[in-house]
Design an enzyme around this catalytic site. Structure first.
Site, mmCIF file in Angstrom:
data_model
loop_
_atom_site.group_PDB
_atom_site.id
_atom_site.type_symbol
_atom_site.label_atom_id
_atom_site.label_comp_id
_atom_site.label_asym_id
_atom_site.label_seq_id
_atom_site.Cartn_x
_atom_site.Cartn_y
_atom_site.Cartn_z
ATOM 1 N N GLY A 31 0.819 -1.215 0.000
ATOM 2 C CA GLY A 31 0.000 0.000 0.000
ATOM 3 C C GLY A 31 0.848 1.257 0.000
ATOM 4 N N LEU A 33 0.387 3.645 -2.083
ATOM 5 C CA LEU A 33 0.740 3.532 -3.502
ATOM 6 C C LEU A 33 1.233 4.866 -4.062
ATOM 7 C CD1 LEU A 33 -2.267 1.343 -4.730
ATOM 8 C CD2 LEU A 33 -0.045 0.594 -3.842
ATOM 9 N N HIS A 37 4.345 2.270 -8.022
ATOM 10 C CA HIS A 37 3.389 1.148 -7.991
ATOM 11 C C HIS A 37 2.471 1.194 -9.208
ATOM 12 C CE1 HIS A 37 4.029 1.456 -3.448
ATOM 13 N NE2 HIS A 37 4.314 0.196 -3.701
ATOM 14 N N GLN A 64 7.748 -9.331 7.871
ATOM 15 C CA GLN A 64 8.970 -8.913 7.176
ATOM 16 C C GLN A 64 9.585 -7.669 7.802
ATOM 17 O OE1 GLN A 64 6.825 -8.216 3.281
ATOM 18 N NE2 GLN A 64 8.260 -6.516 3.106
ATOM 19 N N LYS A 152 13.663 -1.628 -8.135
ATOM 20 C CA LYS A 152 14.297 -0.881 -7.040
ATOM 21 C C LYS A 152 14.732 -1.829 -5.909
ATOM 22 C CE LYS A 152 13.249 2.376 -3.402
ATOM 23 N NZ LYS A 152 12.581 1.559 -2.359
ATOM 24 N N ASP A 153 13.877 -2.808 -5.595
ATOM 25 C CA ASP A 153 14.213 -3.789 -4.553
ATOM 26 C C ASP A 153 14.931 -4.961 -5.217
ATOM 27 O OD1 ASP A 153 12.825 -2.483 -2.294
ATOM 28 O OD2 ASP A 153 11.065 -2.849 -3.528
HETATM 29 O O1 PAF Z 1 8.067 -4.861 -1.978
HETATM 30 C C1 PAF Z 1 7.086 -4.882 -1.193
HETATM 31 O O2 PAF Z 1 6.281 -3.947 -1.144
HETATM 32 C C2 PAF Z 1 6.905 -6.080 -0.272
HETATM 33 O O3 PAF Z 1 8.132 -6.581 0.154
HETATM 34 C C3 PAF Z 1 6.041 -7.187 -0.885
HETATM 35 C C4 PAF Z 1 6.693 -7.796 -2.111
HETATM 36 C C5 PAF Z 1 4.678 -6.627 -1.261
HETATM 37 C C6 PAF Z 1 5.844 -8.306 0.121
HETATM 38 O O4 PAF Z 1 5.217 -7.854 1.276
#
Ligand code: PAF
Length: 293
Positions: A31, A33, A37, A64, A152-153
């Protein structure tokens, strides 16, 4: 657009939605966003095609987060997220509560044991196990054919690709380039938590990485990027590393493509960014013609 809150409802709605032979494409998000996104959603829409289904999941995944205050402070503007999804022609939004995703006595986690050890994995213990676990659950709940992630990640993306490969998960992983603000700052849901002075300073991360990444040698690249970031009165480096683009292991030369990656704290807000560093060609060796007379 349909908004559903449980896995059972998601399956039912998706069975109604997706025409036979058409693709379901998932955009997993937490979220808050932003334009980055929405680029993922645009890519998902193109991949799904007119008869296909675009699903956006919005779930701030507690397992996480390694710091409770980061989880608490994570922005959750649900109403405006739903408006953005509607405007972006999303078909289904999956918006579960924590209890709908995790049993109180859950005891199974997906763990990646190689690519997740360094970089963000080293400074955020358990983070990537939490990501892999929720992403696999989202794949299973949605029955998606493809899923779109932001480049980015890049460590997250490499780990998800590895999970899909190693566990034979039948989901195609698609990626979208990092979207940046006009001053170069990588778009992130965390940017809204920066105060005005931190926000004005934060583009220095990308500036530092991009300029240093053009230098010739690994040691000068790292030194130059560090000097530029440490010149800030607000920034505190969590890590700054040059790693192999495939294995994500630290490198000391540029014989193979590499990635210069950083995580930087501005107060409590941790920002990440990276640039690709192409392999350097070895210097020319002069060959002398040999005569056989
Ligand atoms: O990149 C993210 O926003 C989160 O790590 C994900 C992939 C939605 C998992 O919670």
């Amino acid at each position: 657009m349909r908004v559903v809150k449980t896995g059972a409802d998601l399956r039912q709605v998706l069975d109604e939605y997706t025409a036979a032979g058409c693709r379901r494409v998932l955009v997993p998000t937490m979220g808050a966003l932003h334009h980055g996104h929405l680029e993922l959603v645009r890519h998902a829409r193109m991949t799904a095609g007119p008869g296909g289904t675009v699903i956006v999941s919005i779930f701030v995944n507690p397992i996480q987060f390694d710091r409770a205050n980061d989880l608490d402070a994570y922005p959750r503007p649900v109403e405006s997220d739903l408006e953005k999804c509607l405007a972006a022609a999303v078909d289904v939004v999956f918006l579960p509560e924590v209890a709908a995703m995790y049993h109180a006595d859950r005891s199974v986690t997906v763990a990646e044991s190689l690519l997740s050890k360094g970089l963000c994995g080293a400074s955020r213990p358990g983070h990537f196990d939490g990501v892999c676990t929720v992403v696999l659950k989202l794949f299973l709940l949605s029955g998606c054919d493809a899923a779109v992630f932001g480049e980015k990640d890049f460590q997250q993306l490499a780990i998800i690709r590895r999970m899909v490969r190693d566990l034979d998960v039948p989901v195609e992983i698609l990626e979208c380039p990092t979207v940046r603000e006009s001053d170069g700052l990588a778009m992130s849901s965390r940017n809204v938590r920066l105060n005005a002075r931190q926000r004005a300073d934060a583009p220095r991360i990308h500036r530092a990485l991009a300029a240093a990444g053009k230098l010739a040698h690994a040691d000068e690249i790292l030194a130059a990027a560090r000097a530029e970031i440490e010149a800030s009165p607000f920034a505190r480096i969590d890590y700054l590393e040059l790693v192999d683009a495939q294995t994500l292991q630290p490198v000391t030369d540029l014989h193979q493509p590499a990635v210069l990656a950083a995580a930087v704290f501005y107060g409590e807000v941790r920002l990440i960014d990276h640039v690709a560093v192409p392999a350097r060609k070895p210097p020319h060796t002069t060959t002398h013609a040999m005569s056989c007379d």
